[in-house]
Motif scaffolding. Sequence first.
Motif, PDB file in Angstrom:
ATOM      1  N   GLY A 236      28.711  94.066  46.361  1.00 20.71           N
ATOM      2  CA  GLY A 236      29.346  95.083  45.542  1.00 20.71           C
ATOM      3  C   GLY A 236      30.739  94.690  45.089  1.00 20.71           C
ATOM      4  O   GLY A 236      31.410  93.871  45.713  1.00 20.71           O
ATOM      5  N   LYS A 240      33.109 101.831  39.344  1.00 19.39           N
ATOM      6  CA  LYS A 240      32.116 102.888  39.390  1.00 19.39           C
ATOM      7  C   LYS A 240      30.735 102.307  39.647  1.00 19.39           C
ATOM      8  O   LYS A 240      30.487 101.125  39.397  1.00 19.39           O
ATOM      9  N   PRO A 241      29.811 103.122  40.158  1.00 18.97           N
ATOM     10  CA  PRO A 241      28.472 102.617  40.430  1.00 18.97           C
ATOM     11  C   PRO A 241      27.818 102.021  39.186  1.00 18.97           C
ATOM     12  O   PRO A 241      27.905 102.588  38.090  1.00 18.97           O
ATOM     13  N   GLN A 242      27.202 100.888  39.371  1.00 18.41           N
ATOM     14  CA  GLN A 242      26.508 100.207  38.281  1.00 18.41           C
ATOM     15  C   GLN A 242      25.028 100.104  38.640  1.00 18.41           C
ATOM     16  O   GLN A 242      24.667  99.564  39.670  1.00 18.41           O
ATOM     17  N   ILE A 243      24.209 100.641  37.771  1.00 16.81           N
ATOM     18  CA  ILE A 243      22.768 100.619  37.972  1.00 16.81           C
ATOM     19  C   ILE A 243      22.167  99.592  37.019  1.00 16.81           C
ATOM     20  O   ILE A 243      22.472  99.607  35.816  1.00 16.81           O
ATOM     21  N   ILE A 318      21.716  98.861  42.645  1.00 19.23           N
ATOM     22  CA  ILE A 318      22.887  99.734  42.494  1.00 19.23           C
ATOM     23  C   ILE A 318      24.027  99.068  43.242  1.00 19.23           C
ATOM     24  O   ILE A 318      23.876  98.672  44.404  1.00 19.23           O
ATOM     25  N   SER A 319      25.158  98.940  42.588  1.00 20.38           N
ATOM     26  CA  SER A 319      26.306  98.310  43.227  1.00 20.38           C
ATOM     27  C   SER A 319      27.582  99.008  42.786  1.00 20.38           C
ATOM     28  O   SER A 319      27.631  99.674  41.752  1.00 20.38           O
ATOM     29  N   GLY A 320      28.603  98.858  43.581  1.00 19.74           N
ATOM     30  CA  GLY A 320      29.892  99.464  43.262  1.00 19.74           C
ATOM     31  C   GLY A 320      30.762  99.500  44.489  1.00 19.74           C
ATOM     32  O   GLY A 320      30.535  98.790  45.478  1.00 19.74           O
ATOM     33  N   GLY A 321      31.772 100.373  44.457  1.00 19.23           N
ATOM     34  CA  GLY A 321      32.651 100.511  45.609  1.00 19.23           C
ATOM     35  C   GLY A 321      34.089 100.728  45.195  1.00 19.23           C
ATOM     36  O   GLY A 321      34.422 100.840  44.011  1.00 19.23           O
ATOM     37  N   LYS A 326      32.518  98.386  49.667  1.00 14.46           N
ATOM     38  CA  LYS A 326      31.731  97.916  48.532  1.00 14.46           C
ATOM     39  C   LYS A 326      30.279  97.795  48.981  1.00 14.46           C
ATOM     40  O   LYS A 326      30.003  97.465  50.133  1.00 14.46           O
ATOM     41  N   TYR A 327      29.366  98.010  48.048  1.00 17.28           N
ATOM     42  CA  TYR A 327      27.957  98.023  48.414  1.00 17.28           C
ATOM     43  C   TYR A 327      27.103  97.411  47.304  1.00 17.28           C
ATOM     44  O   TYR A 327      27.470  97.417  46.124  1.00 17.28           O
TER      45      TYR A 327
END
Length: 1000
Positions: A236, A240-243, A318-321, A326-327
């Motif tokens: 991550g 913002k979350p990225q799909i 899905i990634s972000g943090g 962070k994930y």
Amino acid sequence: MAAITPVSASGAAVPKVPIGLRMPAVAGPISGTVLDEKGEGMPGVTVLLKGTAVGTTTDAGGRFSLDVPAGTTNATLVISSIGYVKQEIVLGDRTTLSVKLAPSAQDLNEVVVVGYGTQKRSDVTGSVVSVPQDRLEKLPVANVAQALQGAVAGVQVTSGSGVPGSQSSIQIRGVRSITANTDPYLIVDGLPFAGNLNDINTNDIASIEILKDASSTAIYGTKGSNGVILVTTKRGKTGKPQIRYAGYAGPEYMVDKLHPLNGPDFAAKYEEFTRQRGITFGHVPNLSEVDNYNAGRTVDWMDLIKQQGFIQDHNVSISGGNDDVKYFVSGDYFKQQGIIKGFQYQRISFRTNIDANLTNWLRVGTSAFYANNDDGGGRANLSSAQIASPYGNVYNPDGTYTIFPQQPEQLFNNPLIGTTTTRESRVNQLTGTGYLEVAPTFLSGLKYRLNVTYGYRTYRFANYVGRAGGDLRGSAALVNEERPNYTVENVLSYNRDFDKHHVDVTLVQSAQQNKYFTNTENASGFINDQIGFNSIGSGSNTPTIKSYSEMRRLESQMARVNYSYDSRYLFTATARRDGSSVFGATADKYAVFPSVALGWNVANEAFLKDNGILNVLKLRFSYGTTGNEGINPYQTITGDALLQYAYGGVSAVGVRADIIGNANLKWEQTTSANYAIDFGLLKNRITGTVEYYDAKTKDLLLARQIPIISGYSSILDNIGRVQNRGIELTLNTVNIQKADFSWSSAFNISANRNRLLELGYTNTDDLGNRRFLGRPLSAIYDYRKIGVWQVGEDVSQQDPTAKPGDLKFADLNGDKKIDEKDREYQGSSLPDYTAGFTNTFTYKGLSLRVFLQTAQGILKNNGILNFVDLGGRLNTPQEVGYWTAQNASNDRPGLNFYNTRGYGYPVDASYTRLKDVTLSYSLPASLTERLKMGGVSVYVSGRNLYTWTKWVGWDPEQGYTLGNGSGNVDNLTTLGNPGTGANPNFPQLRTFVFGLNVTL
């Protein structure tokens, strides 16, 4: 590197525009000048209006002008040139400007993954190559190995079978052992991975680095002798979350098709066989074929076993943090339906990567990975379909498959009979890792990291053959395997800069354990086919049960020092000490594997700083030793085997001599030297690497003969040496760089020369095992075919036993007969060189990538040509043919030829392949912004599109055979037990897919 501030024509800094402030519309002509770091005008720089196709290039003095369309708002210029940092400049209300570009250090300052850390590319002294990112995207491949094929110099990937889910063979810089494992070591996210490349979907991969020389692999000690593959998965990032969705789907077809003889040609072949044999039997070999022959009814077995192949893959991540956590989470579904009935492969995988900063000195992270691989299902038999008579019977009167379509012939089963079996084959891989990283605030650059990983791999195979499959009593088999493993590492590192000095020290303590357990059960005599292997104890015959268990441990300590002065002079020293449990009590279980490497960034010297041609020039040298355990647990121990015998009329169980152990066995060791030049020319429009290596492996583990009076015929010992020398070239060029069009190329070629230096158990060649001193391994040792004996030729002076239609061999020793003394070394199945060539063309949002791959200088035995006709009853490919007195073929033998000498038909297996072509289109940023999407791209891709080769058969990479006299017409799938083969004959696949990548 500090950001480059754009300046106006007057030299004043251009003010930054607050985020969210709408800039006024600008229209009409704008002009400017682009300067390099010296303040001189730069020609050929691309100037593009962001989000549009409006653009131009600078002239010889670095000047440009273009028209901004009316109504354009937030006008931004994108200014780029190879070897320089790209700039984006908001125009505002300005119509003239001057921009200074800074040299890009991307090539040299690019961070690459190395063992236990990362380094700037400019500071790397070993042979570390990064796999091009485009090989991991937009390709219809089942595993990472297929994407690597032909893409990296010195890395040979061979697809031995087109079976869905099958593994490819990977060799890095040649074969370094005869009996030990030659696969490279697989590291995922810094830790050993107990699975294989089939488990990892390419969408999860951020980068792949391949370590090839001793300096880079010695850090892995005993595991590094065959090279190392480092896979880094995505993690991550702050934001913002990225799909993201990435998927493709499309059909698959046979690359080439061998065409069995049709009905009339098959009958003509049988009639010719009877003529050559001097017998009379009619038009077809078997009684059940007569009615179909008389009625003109034929069956196309190849068409019956085929189905439409299809491949698909769907991945969602899905990634972000934020700054603290962070994930990255992803799920993947892959499905491949084979082109032959019953063949399929399905993979479902999940991954979660989490990183958290708990304090300013404490960081933790976890990764969890699960993959389920399923290639179950009863399978049709390609080899049987190739040889089955076109006058055979597919079905019984009741609609079921005939067991033997050519009655009374019972050697060959119905090619479709395997689809009636119940077959399960599943692999589950579960891996969990965690790390804790401490960076004390009292000493900058000091860091401690604890790495822990645990893996658990299970395999289940179950098979049942019942009445429909020709087994009137039913037979069941069960196999269960477990492979638990763990690794614990303590890593202490210190990284510090002192003026122009850079020091990087890494210390590692590691412990690994791998266990393996398997049990096998077989039973037969089931009263019906309803239960099958679900109640294996229901068989009336006593089940046979076997089990086996083993464990191995490895303890290691490692130290590495990297030093550089002013990014010019580089030094690396590594030493790893490994202790393995597989070695005997009297041998030293520990060994030390050292290496040293030197580097010189010549281009950073003052005398080259101002030259306009040479941007990168780096010299590298490394020397070191790596090891290979080479043996399995307990091979140092003498063991006995159970033996059933009759004693006094009663069955008893005893033991007999099985294997003799050697407690003195030790490591195979490879010592290698690597010489390399990295270069970049013309502002890095031409970059590349040339490497030469020389690796010698000693203490090969080989079996040597001992007096049979001892009760054993041979013993394993460290007694051989082998050498691999080679040269590798990687070349990347930017051929054309315009505002809306570019063309770049990537080329690699490698040549490896393998040589057996010593056998130890003999001072001469080992003809029986085809091992020749001074020659490569995988040798071809055979008779020299010089033609076919024709009618009327005198055989008495060369091969007195030959008859017309027999193969003609050279009498090499002149004794007027052909025997084993007339065999000779003819070559090796190891290639002389391999290469890959990629061309990428871009035009606005379109991109076309064309990839060619080649392997040359391969000599292999062709099993297709070496079929045994078994009394004229086998069908044969039209492409093979046969000798007759009328056609007088000088290449193919007659139908009455018996290959009693075991001639292998060695032929050239070199090939050049149009490996893949991908056409993609990315939506303009202006459109995706209006759609509130991060990016959208679509593509079509084709793989294995065309192959240029002299090889006769399905594919030159594969070891395909038509059959032999034993009735085993499939490499691992016997006719008596259809559908159980793990990797049966299967042709190469041609694939076409449509793909879509969407980021939200």
